[in-house]
Design a protein around this motif. Structure first.
Motif, PDB file in Angstrom:
ATOM      1  N   GLY A 239      20.293   1.182   6.955  1.00 14.19           N
ATOM      2  CA  GLY A 239      21.268   0.402   7.730  1.00 14.19           C
ATOM      3  C   GLY A 239      21.059   0.495   9.227  1.00 14.19           C
ATOM      4  N   GLN A 240      20.136   1.338   9.659  1.00 11.36           N
ATOM      5  CA  GLN A 240      19.886   1.457  11.092  1.00 11.36           C
ATOM      6  C   GLN A 240      18.392   1.597  11.321  1.00 11.36           C
ATOM      7  N   ASN A 241      17.841   0.738  12.189  1.00 11.72           N
ATOM      8  CA  ASN A 241      16.411   0.806  12.481  1.00 11.72           C
ATOM      9  C   ASN A 241      16.220   1.512  13.823  1.00 11.72           C
ATOM     10  N   PRO A 242      15.593   2.690  13.809  1.00  9.51           N
ATOM     11  CA  PRO A 242      15.538   3.483  15.043  1.00  9.51           C
ATOM     12  C   PRO A 242      14.503   3.008  16.061  1.00  9.51           C
ATOM     13  N   ASN A 243      13.655   2.034  15.697  1.00 15.32           N
ATOM     14  CA  ASN A 243      12.593   1.610  16.614  1.00 15.32           C
ATOM     15  C   ASN A 243      13.004   0.410  17.462  1.00 15.32           C
ATOM     16  N   LYS A 244      12.333   0.278  18.592  1.00 16.34           N
ATOM     17  CA  LYS A 244      12.496  -0.934  19.412  1.00 16.34           C
ATOM     18  C   LYS A 244      11.340  -1.902  19.152  1.00 16.34           C
ATOM     19  N   PHE A 245      10.180  -1.312  18.836  1.00 15.50           N
ATOM     20  CA  PHE A 245       9.017  -2.141  18.507  1.00 15.50           C
ATOM     21  C   PHE A 245       8.222  -1.430  17.422  1.00 15.50           C
ATOM     22  N   TYR A 246       7.405  -2.217  16.723  1.00 14.64           N
ATOM     23  CA  TYR A 246       6.672  -1.682  15.572  1.00 14.64           C
ATOM     24  C   TYR A 246       5.369  -2.467  15.431  1.00 14.64           C
ATOM     25  N   THR A 247       4.300  -1.773  15.081  1.00 15.61           N
ATOM     26  CA  THR A 247       3.001  -2.436  14.947  1.00 15.61           C
ATOM     27  C   THR A 247       2.437  -2.259  13.540  1.00 15.61           C
ATOM     28  N   PHE A 248       2.065  -3.361  12.899  1.00 19.11           N
ATOM     29  CA  PHE A 248       1.303  -3.308  11.650  1.00 19.11           C
ATOM     30  C   PHE A 248      -0.151  -3.588  11.989  1.00 19.11           C
ATOM     31  N   ILE A 249      -1.044  -2.681  11.637  1.00 24.11           N
ATOM     32  CA  ILE A 249      -2.482  -2.960  11.742  1.00 24.11           C
ATOM     33  C   ILE A 249      -2.975  -3.186  10.313  1.00 24.11           C
ATOM     34  N   ILE A 250      -3.542  -4.362  10.054  1.00 23.40           N
ATOM     35  CA  ILE A 250      -3.989  -4.681   8.700  1.00 23.40           C
ATOM     36  C   ILE A 250      -5.500  -4.880   8.704  1.00 23.40           C
ATOM     37  N   HIS A 251      -6.178  -4.166   7.830  1.00 24.25           N
ATOM     38  CA  HIS A 251      -7.628  -4.348   7.676  1.00 24.25           C
ATOM     39  C   HIS A 251      -7.880  -5.095   6.370  1.00 24.25           C
ATOM     40  N   ASN A 252      -8.421  -6.287   6.476  1.00 24.89           N
ATOM     41  CA  ASN A 252      -8.828  -7.035   5.284  1.00 24.89           C
ATOM     42  C   ASN A 252     -10.251  -6.619   4.940  1.00 24.89           C
ATOM     43  N   VAL A 253     -10.408  -5.979   3.789  1.00 22.58           N
ATOM     44  CA  VAL A 253     -11.724  -5.472   3.404  1.00 22.58           C
ATOM     45  C   VAL A 253     -11.999  -5.825   1.940  1.00 22.58           C
ATOM     46  N   THR A 254     -13.185  -5.477   1.474  1.00 27.00           N
ATOM     47  CA  THR A 254     -13.543  -5.800   0.088  1.00 27.00           C
ATOM     48  C   THR A 254     -12.791  -4.929  -0.895  1.00 27.00           C
ATOM     49  N   ASP A 255     -12.586  -3.669  -0.512  1.00 31.60           N
ATOM     50  CA  ASP A 255     -11.967  -2.730  -1.434  1.00 31.60           C
ATOM     51  C   ASP A 255     -10.820  -2.019  -0.702  1.00 31.60           C
ATOM     52  N   GLY A 256      -9.621  -2.586  -0.784  1.00 29.89           N
ATOM     53  CA  GLY A 256      -8.472  -2.043  -0.051  1.00 29.89           C
ATOM     54  C   GLY A 256      -8.151  -0.626  -0.473  1.00 29.89           C
ATOM     55  N   GLN A 257      -7.762   0.194   0.507  1.00 28.81           N
ATOM     56  CA  GLN A 257      -7.549   1.622   0.242  1.00 28.81           C
ATOM     57  C   GLN A 257      -6.086   2.031   0.324  1.00 28.81           C
ATOM     58  N   GLY A 258      -5.167   1.075   0.579  1.00 31.46           N
ATOM     59  CA  GLY A 258      -3.758   1.459   0.732  1.00 31.46           C
ATOM     60  C   GLY A 258      -3.417   1.685   2.190  1.00 31.46           C
ATOM     61  N   GLY A 259      -2.284   2.291   2.447  1.00 31.92           N
ATOM     62  CA  GLY A 259      -1.818   2.368   3.829  1.00 31.92           C
ATOM     63  C   GLY A 259      -1.560   3.777   4.316  1.00 31.92           C
ATOM     64  N   LEU A 260      -1.208   3.865   5.595  1.00 38.11           N
ATOM     65  CA  LEU A 260      -0.780   5.141   6.162  1.00 38.11           C
ATOM     66  C   LEU A 260       0.370   4.873   7.130  1.00 38.11           C
ATOM     67  N   GLU A 261       1.396   5.706   6.989  1.00 36.20           N
ATOM     68  CA  GLU A 261       2.620   5.502   7.751  1.00 36.20           C
ATOM     69  C   GLU A 261       2.589   6.249   9.079  1.00 36.20           C
ATOM     70  N   HIS A 262       3.321   5.699  10.044  1.00 37.43           N
ATOM     71  CA  HIS A 262       3.517   6.358  11.338  1.00 37.43           C
ATOM     72  C   HIS A 262       4.948   6.103  11.788  1.00 37.43           C
ATOM     73  N   VAL A 263       5.372   6.761  12.877  1.00 35.26           N
ATOM     74  CA  VAL A 263       6.755   6.645  13.321  1.00 35.26           C
ATOM     75  C   VAL A 263       7.131   5.202  13.659  1.00 35.26           C
ATOM     76  N   ASN A 264       6.259   4.497  14.384  1.00 34.78           N
ATOM     77  CA  ASN A 264       6.570   3.106  14.700  1.00 34.78           C
ATOM     78  C   ASN A 264       5.357   2.192  14.515  1.00 34.78           C
ATOM     79  N   SER A 265       4.552   2.526  13.525  1.00 36.39           N
ATOM     80  CA  SER A 265       3.464   1.639  13.126  1.00 36.39           C
ATOM     81  C   SER A 265       2.959   2.028  11.747  1.00 36.39           C
ATOM     82  N   ALA A 266       2.138   1.167  11.198  1.00 37.63           N
ATOM     83  CA  ALA A 266       1.502   1.474   9.913  1.00 37.63           C
ATOM     84  C   ALA A 266       0.145   0.798   9.898  1.00 37.63           C
TER      85      ALA A 266
END
Ligand SMILES: [Zn+2]
Length: 596
Positions: A239-266
């Motif tokens: 119910g509360q989003n603590p960030n003011k901004f957030y960044t998604f970095i997406i890598h399009n590849v042949t064999d996706g490996q999943g993600g990794l979380e960060h405080v205000n990005s992924a």
């Protein structure tokens, strides 16, 4: 009182004026050699020596990765450019003699050629910086703030990161400058450098930037709409989003490996063609997973997981909450955001249940131990892992679902696991501004449930007991039918292409009793030459108790192994909504959607 305040101010001022400053610069003059060049400028040095250290792991990915193996040419110089003595004193520590010197410049290069969310990469097409595999820190000075100047290669035009710009303006013409508050902050903001596709959207009052590297079948307008939907649905849990901004970095590849979380990005590593059909829902589920982590693990967290010790394993027994509950939500939120029907969601949970109960390791390794041993087992599987380990993702997800059912039933559809997550967020993170201990977690859960939850945790988290799924899910109007039947079973898996080679042997199965071993090449069945397909057909034709011979090659020695077909009852449960149950309104609440 005033005197005391003045004294404190003086102490703070004097402390800050003598503490060192650390600024970094990052260059990539020849991307095809995959080397990032790093410079650390350290000023106000007052000690006889300083130790600089390379992290051995990346938070969020619980394995020692020894990033110092990629570091070369560590050189230190004083203000006048004279070389200083640099000695290696441990696998990831360099000691620099600084007696009488106020300012030190350290240069080193890092080989970066592993494209994943948890490591760094550089080639002619782009650079990706996962900070803990690139930046060293000064031992004892991880709290020091500073600046990072990035000098992109001349072919790279865009830098995407959640690192903020400093208050003062850019200092160098061809560099972009960023600020960090401490080392944790610096390495918790991955950086994409190249010519990536960048777009923005606002959701939950937060500005989101999406940086996509690589060709793929994505549609920016559709992504804007769907990622906004996922972000807002995910935010509604706490119910509360603590960030003011957030960044998604997406890598399009042949064999996706999943993600990794960060405080205000992924960072998300996905198959480049995964933006349609069922795969697209899996992609959105991954977005929800990494986004939910901004609360669960980055803020709501075990005390061991931040601030981090970058020098060694950071052990916690609570990854079943951090990863398990996050996995529970990443699928449930797809239902809430209307990407799955009730039936489709139930089917997904059903698959997890049958996977967990069908695994030998489920009865061997409690999830608390799986969590603690992530470093040596979960992240380092071998051919015997399925016999001895159970992932805290899947069993943790089931425990999350069971707790949700118990909470919904107990509070008659007025509370759910969301409310418990909110309690963890406000009571433990916001109030105390730190992680919690195992005991605090149990106490908070018991207080929330208004009953002692020790036995529940003892059975399902610290032991490997089979839950009474029917009893628990009936509480919310879901039937659980057991449909497991006995069938002929030999208990080995093998490669199907070329000569069949044994990959795994199930504990106590007939394959193990007969003496078949992992790595055996199976070249004959009952006196005939065989390949993967015909071996499969031959085994499928056998009944329980039938005898047969396998001709195998092991370390170039041929041997004939007499075998017998065995039997197994793989547990199989079937979840279904019971519309005639008095609890069916609780099921509707559990599988509710939220209005857009
Ligand atoms: Zn996760």
């Amino acid at each position: 009182m005033l005197k005391k305040i003045l004294l404190i101010v003086c102490v703070i001022l004097s402390f800050s004026s003598y503490s060192i400053t650390i600024d970094y610069s990052l260059r990539m003059p020849k991307p095809q050699n995959h080397y990032f060049e790093v410079e650390m400028k350290i000023t106000k040095v007052s000690s006889k020596f300083i130790d600089i250290k390379m992290p051995v792991w990346t938070p969020g990915s619980y394995m020692i990765r020894e990033f110092s193996k990629n570091v070369n040419l560590v050189v230190a110089k004083d203000e006048l450019g004279n070389n200083l003595n640099v000695n290696k004193i441990s696998k990831n520590t360099w000691r620099i003699q600084t007696k009488g010197i106020k300012e030190v410049k350290i240069n080193y290069e890092v080989y970066a050629f592993e494209l994943s969310a948890r490591s760094s990469f550089l080639d002619q097409s782009h650079g990706f910086v996962s900070g803990s595999s690139i930046f060293m820190y000064v031992d004892g000075e991880k709290e020091t703030n500073g600046k990072l100047d990035i000098y992109p290669h001349e072919d790279f035009n865009v830098i995407s990161t959640s690192l903020p710009k400093p208050r003062d303006s850019i200092r160098f013409e061809n560099a972009k400058t960023f600020a960090f508050t401490n080392f944790d902050h610096l390495v918790d903001c991955p950086i994409e450098i190249g010519n990536q596709d960048v777009f923005e959207f606002t959701a939950a009052g937060v500005k989101h930037t999406v940086a996509i590297y690589g060709v793929g079948n994505y549609d920016v307008e559709k992504l804007k709409k769907d990622m906004k939907n996922v972000v807002e649905t995910t935010t509604s849990v706490i119910g509360q989003n603590p960030n003011k901004f957030y960044t998604f970095i997406i890598h399009n590849v042949t064999d996706g490996q999943g993600g990794l979380e960060h405080v205000n990005s992924a960072t998300l590593s996905v198959d480049r063609w995964s933006y349609q059909g069922k795969q697209y829902i899996d992609f959105l589920s991954l977005v929800a997973h990494e986004y939910f982590h901004l609360w669960n693990v980055k803020r709501i967290r075990p005390i061991e997981l931040g601030p981090f010790n970058y020098d060694q394993e950071n052990y916690t027994t609570l990854l079943w909450v951090m990863e398990g509950f996050t996995s529970y939500y990443d699928e449930l939120l797809m239902r809430r955001a209307r990407y799955l029907t009730e039936q489709e969601y139930l089917q997904k949970l059903n698959s997890v249940l049958n996977y967990v109960e069908g695994s030998e390791g489920s009865r061997v390794q409690p999830v608390a131990h799986a969590s603690f041993d992530a470093w040596i087992k979960g992240y380092r599987p071998n051919e015997n892992s399925s016999n001895t380990t159970m992932t805290y993702y899947s069993r943790g997800q089931l425990i999350g679902a069971m707790l949700d059912a118990k909470i919904i039933a107990k509070f008659e559809g007025n509370k759910s696991l969301d409310d418990f997550m909110r309690t963890l967020y406000y009571k433990l993170y916001k109030n105390k501004d730190r992680g919690f201990t195992e005991q605090e977690f149990e106490q908070t859960l018991s207080d929330f449930m208004r009953e002692d939850m020790h036995d529940f945790l003892a059975m399902y988290v610290y032991d490997t007991k089979v839950p009474n799924y029917a009893e628990i899910f009936n509480l919310i109007g879901v039937n659980v039918e057991y449909t497991g039947v006995k069938k002929a079973y030999f208990g080995m898996s093998y490669s199907k292409e070329g000569i069949p080679t044994v990959k795994t042997i199930r504990t106590n199965a007939e394959a193990e009793n007969a003496g078949v071993s992992v790595h055996d090449e199976i070249i004959g069945f009952n006196g005939f030459r065989i390949d993967g397909a015909s071996l499969e057909a031959s085994l499928a034709a056998l009944k329980t108790g039938d005898s047969f011979n396998l001709l195998v090659a092991r370390d170039q020695i041929i041997m004939e192994i007499p075998c017998k077909m065995g039997e197994i009852e793989i547990p199989n449960f079937k979840l279904s909504i019971n519309n005639s149950s008095t609890n069916s309104q609780l099921c509707s609440y559990w599988l509710r959607t939220i209005s857009k």
